[in-house]
Design an enzyme around this catalytic site. Structure first.
Site, mmCIF file in Angstrom:
data_model
loop_
_atom_site.group_PDB
_atom_site.id
_atom_site.type_symbol
_atom_site.label_atom_id
_atom_site.label_comp_id
_atom_site.label_asym_id
_atom_site.label_seq_id
_atom_site.Cartn_x
_atom_site.Cartn_y
_atom_site.Cartn_z
ATOM 1 N N LYS A 20 0.822 -1.208 0.000
ATOM 2 C CA LYS A 20 0.000 0.000 0.000
ATOM 3 C C LYS A 20 0.866 1.272 0.000
ATOM 4 O O LYS A 20 2.034 1.239 0.432
ATOM 5 C CB LYS A 20 -0.923 -0.011 1.232
ATOM 6 C CG LYS A 20 -1.950 -1.146 1.191
ATOM 7 C CD LYS A 20 -2.941 -1.033 2.347
ATOM 8 C CE LYS A 20 -4.006 -2.123 2.251
ATOM 9 N NZ LYS A 20 -5.072 -1.945 3.267
ATOM 10 N N PHE A 62 -15.673 4.548 7.037
ATOM 11 C CA PHE A 62 -14.242 4.823 6.848
ATOM 12 C C PHE A 62 -13.826 4.810 5.379
ATOM 13 O O PHE A 62 -12.669 5.122 5.060
ATOM 14 C CB PHE A 62 -13.393 3.817 7.639
ATOM 15 C CG PHE A 62 -13.595 2.373 7.235
ATOM 16 C CD1 PHE A 62 -12.953 1.838 6.125
ATOM 17 C CD2 PHE A 62 -14.434 1.547 7.974
ATOM 18 C CE1 PHE A 62 -13.133 0.518 5.753
ATOM 19 C CE2 PHE A 62 -14.628 0.230 7.612
ATOM 20 C CZ PHE A 62 -13.978 -0.286 6.495
ATOM 21 N N ARG A 99 -2.130 -14.863 3.499
ATOM 22 C CA ARG A 99 -3.004 -14.227 4.505
ATOM 23 C C ARG A 99 -2.430 -14.448 5.913
ATOM 24 O O ARG A 99 -2.458 -13.546 6.759
ATOM 25 C CB ARG A 99 -4.432 -14.790 4.433
ATOM 26 C CG ARG A 99 -5.246 -14.297 3.262
ATOM 27 C CD ARG A 99 -5.669 -12.846 3.361
ATOM 28 N NE ARG A 99 -6.732 -12.586 4.326
ATOM 29 C CZ ARG A 99 -7.450 -11.467 4.367
ATOM 30 N NH1 ARG A 99 -7.223 -10.487 3.483
ATOM 31 N NH2 ARG A 99 -8.380 -11.283 5.269
ATOM 32 N N ARG A 130 1.783 -7.196 9.131
ATOM 33 C CA ARG A 130 1.074 -6.108 9.824
ATOM 34 C C ARG A 130 1.494 -6.028 11.290
ATOM 35 O O ARG A 130 1.667 -4.938 11.849
ATOM 36 C CB ARG A 130 -0.439 -6.298 9.691
ATOM 37 C CG ARG A 130 -0.964 -5.991 8.287
ATOM 38 C CD ARG A 130 -2.398 -6.433 8.106
ATOM 39 N NE ARG A 130 -2.958 -6.009 6.821
ATOM 40 C CZ ARG A 130 -4.103 -6.452 6.335
ATOM 41 N NH1 ARG A 130 -4.812 -7.364 7.004
ATOM 42 N NH2 ARG A 130 -4.557 -6.015 5.176
ATOM 43 N N GLU A 173 -8.962 -10.744 -8.565
ATOM 44 C CA GLU A 173 -8.067 -9.617 -8.243
ATOM 45 C C GLU A 173 -6.817 -9.620 -9.124
ATOM 46 O O GLU A 173 -6.335 -8.561 -9.528
ATOM 47 C CB GLU A 173 -7.688 -9.656 -6.757
ATOM 48 C CG GLU A 173 -8.884 -9.368 -5.861
ATOM 49 C CD GLU A 173 -8.555 -9.330 -4.380
ATOM 50 O OE1 GLU A 173 -7.400 -9.618 -3.991
ATOM 51 O OE2 GLU A 173 -9.469 -9.007 -3.591
#
Ligand code: UDP
Ligand code: MG
Length: 157
Positions: A9, A57, A85, A102, A126
């Protein structure tokens, strides 16, 4: 072999984490079969996060995903979707286990450094969303026989 999509990201690009994140997947033995830097355009973003457009959000998420470029990667390996994942950890990085991406690199539920496909079915959709056929590469690796056992090589061809 199964394929999955990850997005590094914009917050991870800004924070200089791109190399660390790619290294984790490489070290694990997941093969990078597609990779590119791009801006997340409105149409593709709205499609990608269609399940979240009604959430309060969403405007924040959208802005955070367009503030800088991202890097899209297609990774390949046995049971790649589930494995990736697990490596990424849960959505809220503060609850993500240490050792996950994360869990190790983020304090946020929004700016959580990486996206990963959540099912084999969604991974197929995706990957097509981000990569053209000719941007994905099938190539031989000399070390595959040291990465997987004989029985696994047959099972996960
Ligand atoms: N997100 C957020 N707040 C929430 C839930 C999600 O900002 O309460 C953001 C976060 O960046 C997350 C993305 O929306 O990665 C997609 O949400 P999803 O539920 O698909 O989580 P993921 O599959 O990324 O773990
Ligand atoms: Mg998701």
């Amino acid at each position: 072999m199964e394929r999955t999509l990850i997005l590094i990201k914009p917050n991870a690009i800004q924070r200089g984490l791109m190399g660390d994140i790619i290294t984790r997947f490489e070290r694990k033995g997941l093969r990078i079969v597609g990779m590119k830097m791009m801006y997340f355009a409105d149409d593709i973003l709205n499609e990608h996060y269609a399940h979240l457009v009604e959430r309060p959000f969403f405007p924040y998420l959208k802005a955070s995903m367009q503030v800088a470029p991202l890097v899209a990667c297609c990774l390949e390996g046995a049971e790649a979707v589930e494995t990736v994942r697990l490596m990424v950890g849960v959505t809220n990085s503060r609850k993500a286990l240490p050792g996950t991406i994360r869990g190790d690199f983020s304090m946020s539920g929004e700016q959580n450094v990486v996206h990963a496909s959540d099912s084999v079915e969604n991974a197929l959709v995706e990957i097509k969303r981000f990569f053209k056929e000719e941007e994905l590469f099938d190539y031989e690796s000399a070390v595959t026989k040291f990465e997987y056992g004989g029985e696994e090589s047959l099972k996960f061809k």
